[in-house]
Design an enzyme around this catalytic site. Structure first.
Site, PDB file in Angstrom:
ATOM      1  N   HIS A   1       0.893  -0.824  -0.414  1.00  0.00           N
ATOM      2  CA  HIS A   1      -0.380   0.338  -0.162  1.00  0.00           C
ATOM      3  C   HIS A   1       1.129   1.166   0.081  1.00  0.00           C
ATOM      4  CE1 HIS A   1      -3.600   2.292   2.214  1.00  0.00           C
ATOM      5  NE2 HIS A   1      -2.549   3.264   1.307  1.00  0.00           N
ATOM      6  N   GLU A   2       1.997   1.388   1.035  1.00  0.00           N
ATOM      7  CA  GLU A   2       2.537   2.668   0.919  1.00  0.00           C
ATOM      8  C   GLU A   2       3.353   2.826  -0.156  1.00  0.00           C
ATOM      9  OE1 GLU A   2       2.579   5.051   2.558  1.00  0.00           O
ATOM     10  OE2 GLU A   2       0.923   4.484   3.903  1.00  0.00           O
TER      11      GLU A   2
ATOM     12  N   HIS B   1       1.707   4.604  -2.951  1.00  0.00           N
ATOM     13  CA  HIS B   1       2.110   5.790  -3.256  1.00  0.00           C
ATOM     14  C   HIS B   1       2.862   5.930  -3.514  1.00  0.00           C
ATOM     15  CE1 HIS B   1      -1.453   6.239  -0.739  1.00  0.00           C
ATOM     16  NE2 HIS B   1      -0.992   5.315  -0.054  1.00  0.00           N
TER      17      HIS B   1
END
Length: 228
Positions: free
Chosen positions: A25-26, A29
């Site tokens: 998820h990170e 980004h």
């Protein structure tokens, strides 16, 4: 019928899905930010799918572990990937796209775990390694859909809040963004009030699960975890 797992077995089933759900998820980004012109994450060595680069000892290990032990609402977080909006060509729009990349990655990972579940069921998940992979796949679906829905809540600094900020007119977006310093306290309040966050997320999560299982041709019984 699902068997009851020991604590060690539960950790073995949930550890990989939780770590990758949070860290990918990170990383998403960071990859989105680079594609839109900001290389901050890359320069700081955070543009990586290596979980070690993203693990937060508290948010990635301690909190999910305690929640799993206590049987509570399972969630966690990794070290946030740094993004410098000044490097983006269209800061408001691009920050919304960068924010959306995280929940999108969780949705794609949920589909990936769903495909593994489908394979495990087709091969035979009654015992041995395939039973373990079945439970791990279900855990992967659950944690990724939970993180996707949770992060899409329109509350700064969650991703949904940043997406909404990018969609609102400039004046309204500025006013809305001023909530960000208080956002984590609001989220903490939602977590601490028994049943409130679960109630807010119930229907979005139920719809997401229904869509996923329908898309993959699975039924609800295939998603049963031990003890359910």
């Amino acid at each position: 019928m699902p068997i009851e797992l020991s604590l060690v077995q539960k950790i073995a089933v949930w550890a990989i899905p939780v770590i990758f759900a949070i860290t990918v998820h990170e990383a998403a980004h960071g990859y989105a930010a680079r594609a839109l012109g900001d290389r901050t994450a890359q320069m700081l060595g955070r543009l990586s799918l290596n979980p070690i680069r993203h693990i937060d000892p508290v948010g990635t290990i301690l909190v999910p572990g305690l929640l799993l032990l206590l049987g509570g609402f399972l969630f966690g977080w990794a070290k946030p990937v740094p993004v410098d909006y000044r490097n983006l060509k269209n800061p408001r729009r691009d920050m919304a796209l960068v924010a959306a990349a995280g929940p999108l990655s969780n949705g794609l990972m949920a589909i990936g775990w769903g495909l593994l579940l489908k394979l495990a069921l087709a091969v035979g998940s009654a015992d041995g390694i395939w039973m373990g992979l079945r439970y791990m796949a279900v855990a992967g679906i659950i944690i990724n859909l939970v993180l996707m829905v949770l992060n899409l809540l329109p509350l700064p600094p969650l991703d949904g809040g940043r997406v909404l900020t990018g969609l609102l007119p400039a004046r309204a977006a500025y006013q809305y963004a001023r909530l960000e310093p208080y956002g984590m306290f609001i989220l903490l309040g939602l977590v601490l009030i028994p049943g409130l966050l679960s109630a807010i997320m119930f229907w979005p999560l139920a719809i997401a699960e229904s869509v996923l299982y329908t898309l993959l041709g699975l039924n609800a019984s295939s998603a049963l975890m031990p003890g359910t």
